[in-house]
Design an enzyme around this catalytic site. Sequence first.
Site, PDB file in Angstrom:
ATOM      1  N   SER A 613      23.008  11.983  -8.491  1.00  0.00           N
ATOM      2  CA  SER A 613      23.074  10.583  -8.898  1.00  0.00           C
ATOM      3  C   SER A 613      22.070  10.343 -10.029  1.00  0.00           C
ATOM      4  O   SER A 613      22.175  10.965 -11.084  1.00  0.00           O
ATOM      5  CB  SER A 613      22.825   9.668  -7.696  1.00  0.00           C
ATOM      6  OG  SER A 613      23.177   8.337  -7.992  1.00  0.00           O
ATOM      7  N   ASP A 690      34.762   8.839  -6.801  1.00  0.00           N
ATOM      8  CA  ASP A 690      33.459   8.169  -6.764  1.00  0.00           C
ATOM      9  C   ASP A 690      33.607   6.730  -7.254  1.00  0.00           C
ATOM     10  O   ASP A 690      33.883   6.490  -8.427  1.00  0.00           O
ATOM     11  CB  ASP A 690      32.473   8.937  -7.647  1.00  0.00           C
ATOM     12  CG  ASP A 690      31.028   8.539  -7.419  1.00  0.00           C
ATOM     13  OD1 ASP A 690      30.786   7.382  -7.013  1.00  0.00           O
ATOM     14  OD2 ASP A 690      30.137   9.372  -7.655  1.00  0.00           O
ATOM     15  N   HIS A 725      30.841   9.253  -3.836  1.00  0.00           N
ATOM     16  CA  HIS A 725      29.536   9.612  -4.393  1.00  0.00           C
ATOM     17  C   HIS A 725      28.790  10.624  -3.523  1.00  0.00           C
ATOM     18  O   HIS A 725      27.960  11.378  -4.015  1.00  0.00           O
ATOM     19  CB  HIS A 725      28.701   8.340  -4.564  1.00  0.00           C
ATOM     20  CG  HIS A 725      27.533   8.503  -5.474  1.00  0.00           C
ATOM     21  ND1 HIS A 725      27.643   8.986  -6.763  1.00  0.00           N
ATOM     22  CD2 HIS A 725      26.202   8.248  -5.293  1.00  0.00           C
ATOM     23  CE1 HIS A 725      26.455   9.010  -7.331  1.00  0.00           C
ATOM     24  NE2 HIS A 725      25.570   8.583  -6.460  1.00  0.00           N
TER      25      HIS A 725
END
Length: 775
Positions: A613, A690, A725
Amino acid sequence: MKFLSLLLLAGIAQAIVPPREPRPPTGGGNKLLTYKECVPRATISPRSTSLAWINSDEDGQYISQSDDGALILQNIVTNTNKTLVAADKVPKGYYDYWFKPDLSAVLWATNYTKQYRHSYFANYFILDIEKGSLTPLAQDQAGDIQYAQWSPVDNSIAYVRGNDLYIWNNGTTKRTTENGGPDIFNGVPDWVYEEEIFGDRFALWFSPDGEYLAYLRFNETGVPTYTIPYYKNKQKIAPAYPRELEIRYPKVSAKNPTVQFHLLNIASSQESTIPVTAFPENDLVIGEVAWLSSGHDSVAYRAFNRVQDREKIVSIKVESKESKVIRERDGTDGWIDNLLSMSYIGDVNGKEYYVDISDASGWAHIYLYPVDGGKEIALTKGEWEVVAILKVDTKKKLIYFTSTKYHSTTRHVYSVSYDTNVMTPLVNDKEAAYYTASFSAKGGYYILSYQGPNVPYQELYSTKDSKKPLKTITSNDALLEKLKEYKLPKVSFFEIKLPSGETLNVKQRLPPNFNPHKKYPVLFTPYGGPGAQEVSQAWNSLDFKSYITSDPELEYVTWTVDNRGTGYKGRKFRSAVAKRLGFLEAQDQVFAAKELLKNRWADKDHIGIWGWSYGGFLTAKTLETDSGVFTFGISTAPVSDFRLYDSMYTERYMKTVELNADGYSETAVHKVDGFKNLKGHYLIQHGTGDDNVHFQNAAVLSNTLMNGGVTADKLTTQWFTDSDHGIRYDMDSTYQYKQLAKMVYDQKQRRPERPPMHQWSKRVLAALFGERAEE
């Protein structure tokens, strides 16, 4: 109020003796951690107990579940218990439950379907405990209710269905809004408010007396839509045409959802729209709502401007519907965090106050603020930060909280009196440790959770005596015994000092059989995002990082470095990265790597960096610097250009593109030389489903690198079909970590004097330089 201000100088009470000797996880055995024990999740880990405290006549009561599924009312102090719901009355396959405040009924959620990070759809049922009857909250429900909540005092339930708000009372339901739909949300947040502002799935708040409901209405009309294709869509045979999920997702400088504030009189069903004038409609974010009374006299909301560097607290008098700004702040030196920490405490020396956390002084501390506005009273101060308020006890006039007073990597539990301003530790605050606590409903008892760095444990205390535990709740003795079989990574914490004077916290893991005379590959594992923290004294999870440190074929040293911009070291340290994300953070990672290389055991030809991330973004920005220090990198689910990310997160730190165009251009990963010059390899991993950091980021990044001349022997892109994610769809996490393990193994095996070469490259060299290139 002078009395309180003068007492701010009062001394801190003497720290208590720790209740038990530390139990460091030193191992002592011969076993090494294996891949299966660490990946994809740690299987050797501490246990902990989380209690659902109940506010009843007896303090210390909580709900537990027996082995057969029955719900039991227990008293943690007396060990008495009572079965409230027999096992045969518990709905099969339920997802969650909530007791009515008087314990006469239970609200059950069943038929769970995940929506976003926090939100989900479900069916809801009400169990009358005395009658044993189970009644649907809505007769025609079809797994489509978004949220439901008991009133704090009566038989009412507020719930949201189809983005409309309903009130259920003793079997009668009233629909209170009629405009809910794809673009209008009543009482629940849309995607961006759920993800970036509230961190939760509701936007409604009962008054303490249950007579009013405050709620927010969000309007997504005009907010751009982002489409996510699902190629398999959880089907054995993929559909010919992917299912497409359309999400109203405001990106940087795009239109945001607008928000309105509403009050509902529960008895009369009369609704009032309260004009929000703190900021213009297109420059407004509402970050928090809190009732500032014990009944329903006043309620307040926290308003930010769009880029969240100005703040106004607005109080509303419920009867007159009059609004008043009772507090405001300019935070244009950086940003203002939305800490969701307002809590009404009532009368103090004849004046009503609420408590809140603010870093206006440069450090996050607890303040009392007058409900009607006026001068605040600081309850804590110093070059350390309050992390969270755990409990407000209005009878004893005490606020319990955790702080970083000992060090930014630690957490200790304290109380501060808003009557005398005396601050008292509930734990030994002279040791490097990480604590938190959970307080009973009336504040008479608490479970103290020691979370590291030694083997965690939990103990029950009375707030009357913090020196001696009443009992052990969780000992983790079995974990301690298990760890004695292992030779574990050697974990240490230290600081490195930047040339500019700031210090960076570092967590180092050394292989169990570390030999300072050998050479070791190193993997940096940053997150590095604004306000985040990776380096702490909490329990060292025996996860992937511990595995690559332990495996004899890998034996990586890992360094986790909290760069400038991360949390709990003061506002100046945090705000340094404002308007230029990725710049100072990457500099700090490079500086730390150069400091690492002062150790003779560090193998300069095998220094990698891996992040997820924001950490994936930081990995790319660090490699982009072309420092020559890092030889390989891995970015998992990275942002590659913050113009592609959501507005409410990004603009908090970067402002809008119109205000900071050059900053956005520099923040995007756009320079390719650092990737072309890598001695090793760069791997990008991303899930195509995502909904947070869109796959678009990885697609753009890989295209930038390929078009910039990064060759196939330097770059691999791995997508995970339909994964979000967290990369958890199907068996994706298993494959992902195997790929990570292979990557770090291959990079360790890489020899700088003889890099791996494909036959095509060999032929080209042979044509240019003769047959010697084939040797």
